[in-house]
Design a protein around this motif. Structure first.
Motif, short mmCIF file in Angstrom:
data_model
loop_
_atom_site.label_atom_id
_atom_site.label_comp_id
_atom_site.label_asym_id
_atom_site.label_seq_id
_atom_site.Cartn_x
_atom_site.Cartn_y
_atom_site.Cartn_z
N LEU A 1 1.09 -0.94 -0.10
CA LEU A 1 0.02 0.02 0.14
C LEU A 1 0.86 1.86 0.26
N GLY A 2 0.94 2.45 -0.35
CA GLY A 2 1.66 3.60 -0.87
C GLY A 2 2.26 3.01 -1.97
N SER A 3 2.50 2.23 -2.49
CA SER A 3 3.69 2.02 -3.80
C SER A 3 3.16 2.63 -5.44
N CYS A 4 3.77 2.70 -5.85
CA CYS A 4 3.44 3.76 -7.86
C CYS A 4 2.94 1.89 -8.52
N LYS A 5 3.31 1.11 -7.57
CA LYS A 5 3.30 0.06 -8.99
C LYS A 5 2.33 -1.00 -9.07
N GLY A 6 0.87 -0.45 -8.48
CA GLY A 6 -0.54 -1.31 -9.07
C GLY A 6 -1.34 -1.11 -7.76
N SER A 7 -0.77 -1.17 -6.82
CA SER A 7 -1.78 -0.50 -5.22
C SER A 7 -1.70 0.65 -5.61
N THR A 8 -2.55 1.13 -4.09
CA THR A 8 -3.15 2.94 -4.14
C THR A 8 -1.82 3.27 -3.32
N GLY A 9 -1.55 4.30 -3.42
CA GLY A 9 -0.03 5.79 -3.25
C GLY A 9 -0.70 6.99 -3.70
N PRO A 10 0.24 7.59 -3.32
CA PRO A 10 0.31 9.14 -4.05
C PRO A 10 0.11 9.03 -5.30
N ALA A 11 0.37 8.41 -6.76
CA ALA A 11 0.27 8.64 -7.94
C ALA A 11 -0.40 8.08 -8.87
N ALA B 1 -8.54 14.25 -8.64
CA ALA B 1 -7.49 14.28 -9.34
C ALA B 1 -6.22 13.56 -8.39
N LEU B 2 -4.53 13.16 -8.62
CA LEU B 2 -3.70 12.43 -8.59
C LEU B 2 -3.96 12.64 -6.60
N TYR B 3 -3.48 11.91 -5.74
CA TYR B 3 -3.21 11.98 -4.06
C TYR B 3 -2.09 12.83 -4.13
N ARG B 4 -1.07 12.41 -4.32
CA ARG B 4 0.10 13.16 -4.40
C ARG B 4 0.52 13.37 -3.40
N LEU B 5 0.28 15.05 -2.51
CA LEU B 5 0.86 15.09 -0.95
C LEU B 5 -0.85 15.37 -0.31
N ASP B 6 -1.77 15.06 -0.46
CA ASP B 6 -2.87 14.22 0.13
C ASP B 6 -3.18 13.07 0.85
N PHE B 7 -2.50 12.39 0.35
CA PHE B 7 -2.20 10.71 0.60
C PHE B 7 -1.90 11.01 1.71
N PRO B 8 -2.94 9.90 2.68
CA PRO B 8 -2.25 9.81 4.61
C PRO B 8 -1.74 9.41 4.77
N GLU B 9 -1.18 10.11 6.01
CA GLU B 9 0.38 9.99 6.08
C GLU B 9 -0.16 7.90 6.26
#
Length: 174
Positions: A94-104, A112-120
């Motif tokens: 989780l949080g990766s940018c390789k298929g699982s939900t993450g900042p990208a 829009a993309l999560y970017r810095l709005d992705f939860p800690e």
């Protein structure tokens, strides 16, 4: 910022809203995964591999993607993790940018993309997401959980948060 998702990736939809340890929750989140081997009738031969943040779920070649994976020499018939004996499940963190939900990933609340709005993100969030996939696939107890790098810490958190989820554990550089 873009996601890289290898061919053959499968997805598991996390419960929505998926609560995060440090606050907030993810809506419509998913975990990328791949599998090798066959799950036996008792569902007792499953091995879970939890990755670090960098690797994708493509740990070895399979029918969905014949390209060699990042752990090709370890997974397959006659290899140390023998897919003629074991059902192997590898989840992308989780949080990766390789298929699982993450900042990208797209934030469904904003479009829009999560970017810095992705939860800690915490290690425990990754463990909870991995547990959701395991249980969602109908596996009550793993034969083994294997964690590489950050995945080693995720495996420890999984064992702590889900007592009895695995009969054994291998930690590699965790």
């Amino acid at each position: 910022m873009t996601e890289f998702i290898p061919p053959g990736t499968r997805w598991f939809d996390l419960p929505s809203l998926f609560p995060m340890k440090r606050g907030g929750a993810l809506q419509d989140a998913r975990i990328a995964y791949e599998t090798w081997g066959e799950l036996n009738a008792a569902r007792s031969n499953a091995i879970l591999i939890v990755t670090g943040l960098s690797p994708d779920a493509h740990a070895a070649a399979n029918a969905g993607n014949p390209e060699p994976g990042w752990w090709e020499w370890m997974i397959g018939p006659g290899k140390p993790i023998d897919t003629e004996r074991w059902f192997v499940l590898c989840v992308n963190s989780l949080g990766s940018c390789k298929g699982s939900t993450g900042p990208a990933s797209i934030n469904p609340a904003s479009g829009a993309l999560y970017r810095l709005d992705f939860p800690e993100l915490s290690i425990e969030d990754g463990a909870d997401a991995a547990a959701a996939v395991v249980h969602g696939l109908g596996i009550e107890q793993l034969a083994c959980v294997i964690g590489n790098s950050m995945g080693g810490m995720t495996a420890l958190a999984l064992l702590q948060r889900q007592p009895g989820i695995a009969r054994s554990h291998i930690n590699i550089s965790g």
